[in-house]
Design an enzyme around this catalytic site. Sequence first.
Site, PDB file in Angstrom:
ATOM      1  N   GLY A  25      -9.382 -30.703  14.374  1.00 25.56           N
ATOM      2  CA  GLY A  25      -9.784 -29.579  13.543  1.00 25.56           C
ATOM      3  C   GLY A  25     -10.998 -30.006  12.741  1.00 25.56           C
ATOM      4  N   GLN A  82     -16.768 -29.789   5.728  1.00 25.63           N
ATOM      5  CA  GLN A  82     -17.044 -31.135   6.236  1.00 25.63           C
ATOM      6  C   GLN A  82     -18.424 -31.250   6.880  1.00 25.63           C
ATOM      7  OE1 GLN A  82     -12.996 -31.242   8.360  1.00 25.63           O
ATOM      8  NE2 GLN A  82     -13.431 -33.395   8.043  1.00 25.63           N
ATOM      9  N   CYS A 128      -8.876 -38.481   9.682  1.00 30.85           N
ATOM     10  CA  CYS A 128      -9.800 -37.407   9.319  1.00 30.85           C
ATOM     11  C   CYS A 128     -11.215 -37.858   9.670  1.00 30.85           C
ATOM     12  CB  CYS A 128      -9.690 -37.135   7.819  1.00 30.85           C
ATOM     13  SG  CYS A 128     -10.812 -35.856   7.222  1.00 30.85           S
ATOM     14  N   LEU A 129     -11.992 -36.966  10.255  1.00 32.11           N
ATOM     15  CA  LEU A 129     -13.376 -37.317  10.604  1.00 32.11           C
ATOM     16  C   LEU A 129     -14.183 -37.669   9.356  1.00 32.11           C
ATOM     17  CD1 LEU A 129     -14.109 -34.625  13.327  1.00 32.11           C
ATOM     18  CD2 LEU A 129     -13.659 -37.065  13.681  1.00 32.11           C
ATOM     19  N   HIS A 133      -3.549 -29.938   6.873  1.00 31.73           N
ATOM     20  CA  HIS A 133      -4.654 -30.885   6.653  1.00 31.73           C
ATOM     21  C   HIS A 133      -5.981 -30.136   6.568  1.00 31.73           C
ATOM     22  CE1 HIS A 133      -6.910 -34.770   7.560  1.00 31.73           C
ATOM     23  NE2 HIS A 133      -7.818 -33.840   7.800  1.00 31.73           N
ATOM     24  N   GLU A 134      -6.216 -29.233   7.538  1.00 38.93           N
ATOM     25  CA  GLU A 134      -7.511 -28.538   7.566  1.00 38.93           C
ATOM     26  C   GLU A 134      -7.670 -27.619   6.356  1.00 38.93           C
ATOM     27  OE1 GLU A 134      -9.782 -29.599   9.421  1.00 38.93           O
ATOM     28  OE2 GLU A 134      -8.410 -30.828  10.595  1.00 38.93           O
ATOM     29  N   HIS A 180      -8.783 -29.202   3.110  1.00 33.88           N
ATOM     30  CA  HIS A 180     -10.227 -29.437   2.951  1.00 33.88           C
ATOM     31  C   HIS A 180     -10.879 -28.322   2.134  1.00 33.88           C
ATOM     32  CE1 HIS A 180     -11.110 -33.023   5.253  1.00 33.88           C
ATOM     33  NE2 HIS A 180     -10.441 -32.591   6.302  1.00 33.88           N
TER      34      HIS A 180
HETATM   35 NI    NI Z   1      -9.890 -33.845   7.836  1.00 35.94          NI
END
Ligand code: NI
Length: 186
Positions: A48, A53, A101-102, A143-144, A147
């Site tokens: 995701g 981000q 996480c990226l 999680h997404e 953000h």
């Molecule tokens: Ni993330």
Amino acid sequence: MKRDVLTIGHPVLRERARSVDRDELASAEFQGLIDDLVETMRAASGAGLAAIQIGVPVRLVAVEVSNNPRYPYKPAIPLTILVNPEVTPLDRSTIVVNEGCLSVPGLRGDVRRYRSVEVTWTDRFGMPQSTEAHGLTAGTFQHECDHLDGILFVDRLTDSRSLTSWDNFKEFHEGAFLERVANLTG
Ligand code: NI
């Protein structure tokens, strides 16, 4: 067009993303942002990615899981574009999920998530959508959506000692984790 993913310490990741209105959603610029978000997520093998981000603090998230090399054990999720998503727990039960996480390169750690959630959102065409998600998939949505409120998984660690590199997760922890979550559906 693929964009750069911001990493932890960048102040934009700590902002509260703003809501998107109908006219903005329909604009060519915003539709292009959605395409860039998907392209960037796929190029980085993310499960995701939130627009915040890639430096655009609006309430927009893309989710997609399909034989993901970063998370080979995750159940498939078709490409889903969520505008102004809301996550509501269906009950109080929780699970501990190991996340990466990226925006937090190189690290994974244990996070407590609601086991079952309802997610409601507007799709890229402006249509209202909703789904129920359970287990690892519920964790992905939580999680997404975190953000969008400036929250990273490292803020929710059950124990800072659960942090591992990706290689060490695979070597020392993945087996026990997969056993623990094996009975979670979807
Ligand atoms: Ni993330």
